[in-house]
Scaffold this active site. Structure first.
Site, short mmCIF file in Angstrom:
data_model
loop_
_atom_site.label_atom_id
_atom_site.label_comp_id
_atom_site.label_asym_id
_atom_site.label_seq_id
_atom_site.Cartn_x
_atom_site.Cartn_y
_atom_site.Cartn_z
N THR A 1 22.17 -4.36 7.19
CA THR A 1 20.99 -4.43 8.04
C THR A 1 21.19 -3.67 9.36
O THR A 1 22.27 -3.71 9.94
CB THR A 1 20.65 -5.89 8.35
OG1 THR A 1 20.39 -6.57 7.13
CG2 THR A 1 19.45 -6.01 9.27
N GLU B 1 18.53 -12.30 3.74
CA GLU B 1 18.76 -12.03 2.31
C GLU B 1 17.43 -11.88 1.55
O GLU B 1 17.28 -12.31 0.42
CB GLU B 1 19.61 -13.13 1.66
CG GLU B 1 20.89 -13.48 2.38
CD GLU B 1 21.93 -12.37 2.31
OE1 GLU B 1 21.66 -11.33 1.67
OE2 GLU B 1 23.00 -12.55 2.91
N THR C 1 13.10 -11.55 2.81
CA THR C 1 12.05 -12.41 3.33
C THR C 1 11.22 -12.99 2.18
O THR C 1 11.29 -12.53 1.03
CB THR C 1 11.12 -11.62 4.26
OG1 THR C 1 10.46 -10.59 3.48
CG2 THR C 1 11.89 -10.97 5.40
#
Length: 393
Positions: A133, A372, A374
């Site tokens: 991310t 992990e 949405t």
């Protein structure tokens, strides 16, 4: 009849899986639960905790070889459930180590990578983190800006890594980071994974503070400034988004189970409190609306538990699909957060303090709801599976 396991779901577990349950539950009750409110309030975890979890055999327990226990995936899920029954941050520590960092090495790394890192990670002597991310690339990992380039035109030249990663669990604790970056090819940008020792010059991990959720978890921003890695630092088997996405499915499996633990704790605390709290001359457990809340919590916890066990069996059989993982993550986290919110109302004002667990779990689950993958991303995954039409745009 066990109020925590109303449908006797744990009767579906094997003897080994029940032994894992009992071991982790006992350890959690004696060593973790008495201190978790303090750790959450301070926003930290004790430095010796990874080694203690390693001694218990929890890191990479569902992986084969290299010092890992080699249990069933279901047994690993049970361990995640019992850890998150205390706090999401504890499960997250084990999940990131096992399902993200260790699984990346186990599935996509070279033998040299595995031999160097996995035995130490299994023992809790080395901690890993997972850098995917970015500040501007969450649900769309293909948009990542972190880049790895060759130091020269030679095929065996060193790699030079530049960029940033955000919301990285274990980031400031880790001795090794699995970092995903774009590499330039003749056909465009290809995503590759890299094994990055965190003592490499150019690596910086900065703890993210002022969190209102998952406080008993260390979260960091990672920065790479012309960080130089040897040619063999790349994960040789991982090319494209298939690598990181396969690893995320491993982590989501642990979340499916962990959510059951958080929901169970909230429901049991509400049940106990309702029997002790008196209003209008009787326990609030005697009021119809309170009983409705408790009944709905009971259904939510047990349905989530059944989902986790069934998906565990599918995973152990090698037939679990990514869409089924999305179903489990979406359904169980949604159920858990509704149980936590309802349990908080049963406790009234007492529910907002760290003397009780429900609001701590509720706050944690607000993060689990969006990390992990949405809710929206998992809904679209299910939609694509149902219709055959990809709506990710």
């Amino acid at each position: 009849m066990d109020p925590a396991d109303f449908l006797a779901v744990d009767d579906l577990l094997t003897e080994e899986e029940r032994a894992v349950r009992d071991t982790v539950r006992s350890f959690a009750a004696k060593e973790l639960a008495p201190h978790i409110a303090e750790w959450y309030d301070a926003g930290t975890l004790p430095a010796d905790l990874p080694a203690r979890l390693g001694e218990l055999g929890l890191f990479g327990m569902h992986l084969q070889g290299y010092g890992c226990a080699g249990t069933s995936a279901t047994a690993y899920g049970v361990a995640c459930r019992e850890l998150e029954a205390v706090d999401t941050g504890l499960r997250s520590l084990v999940s990131v180590q096992s399902s993200l960092a260790m699984y990346s090495l186990h599935r996509w790394g070279s033998e040299a990578h595995k031999d160097e890192w996995l035995p130490r990670m299994a023992a809790g002597q080395a901690i890993g983190c997972f850098g995917l991310t970015e500040p501007d690339a969450g649900s769309d990992p293909a948009a990542m800006r972190t880049r790895a380039r060759r130091a020269s035109g030679a095929a065996d030249a060193d790699w030079v890594l530049t960029g940033n990663k955000m919301w990285i669990t274990n980031g400031t604790l880790a001795q090794v980071a699995i970092v995903w970056a774009g590499t330039e090819t003749d056909d465009g940008v290809e995503i590759r994974g890299f094994v990055v020792p965190t003592d490499t010059p150019g690596f910086t991990a900065t703890k993210i503070g002022r969190k209102l959720s998952m406080r008993a978890s260390v979260t960091a921003e990672l920065s790479f400034e012309d960080l130089r890695l040897p040619a063999d630092a790349v994960l040789p088997e991982a090319r494209g988004l298939k690598g990181p996405l396969s690893v995320l499915n491993e982590a989501r499996f642990g979340i499916i189970w962990g959510a059951v633990g958080a929901a169970r704790s909230c429901y049991l605390e509400a049940l106990e409190y309702a029997g002790q709290r008196h209003q209008f001359g009787q326990p609030i457990a005697g009021f119809q609306l309170t009983q409705r809340k408790l009944a709905e919590m009971l259904v939510g916890v047990n349905q989530a538990s059944l989902t986790a066990v069934h998906l565990g069996r599918l995973k152990d059989a090698g037939t679990l699909s990514p869409a089924q993982v999305s179903f489990g993550k979406l359904a169980n986290v949604r159920a858990a957060i509704e149980v936590a919110r309802s349990a908080r109302t049963v406790l009234g004002g007492a529910g907002i303090t760290l003397d009780h667990s429900v609001m701590r779990h509720m706050n944690n689950l607000e993060t689990v709801l969006t990390y992990e993958g949405t809710e929206e991303m998992h809904m679209l995954t299910l939609g694509a599976a149902l219709t055959g039409i990809n709506a990710f745009r």
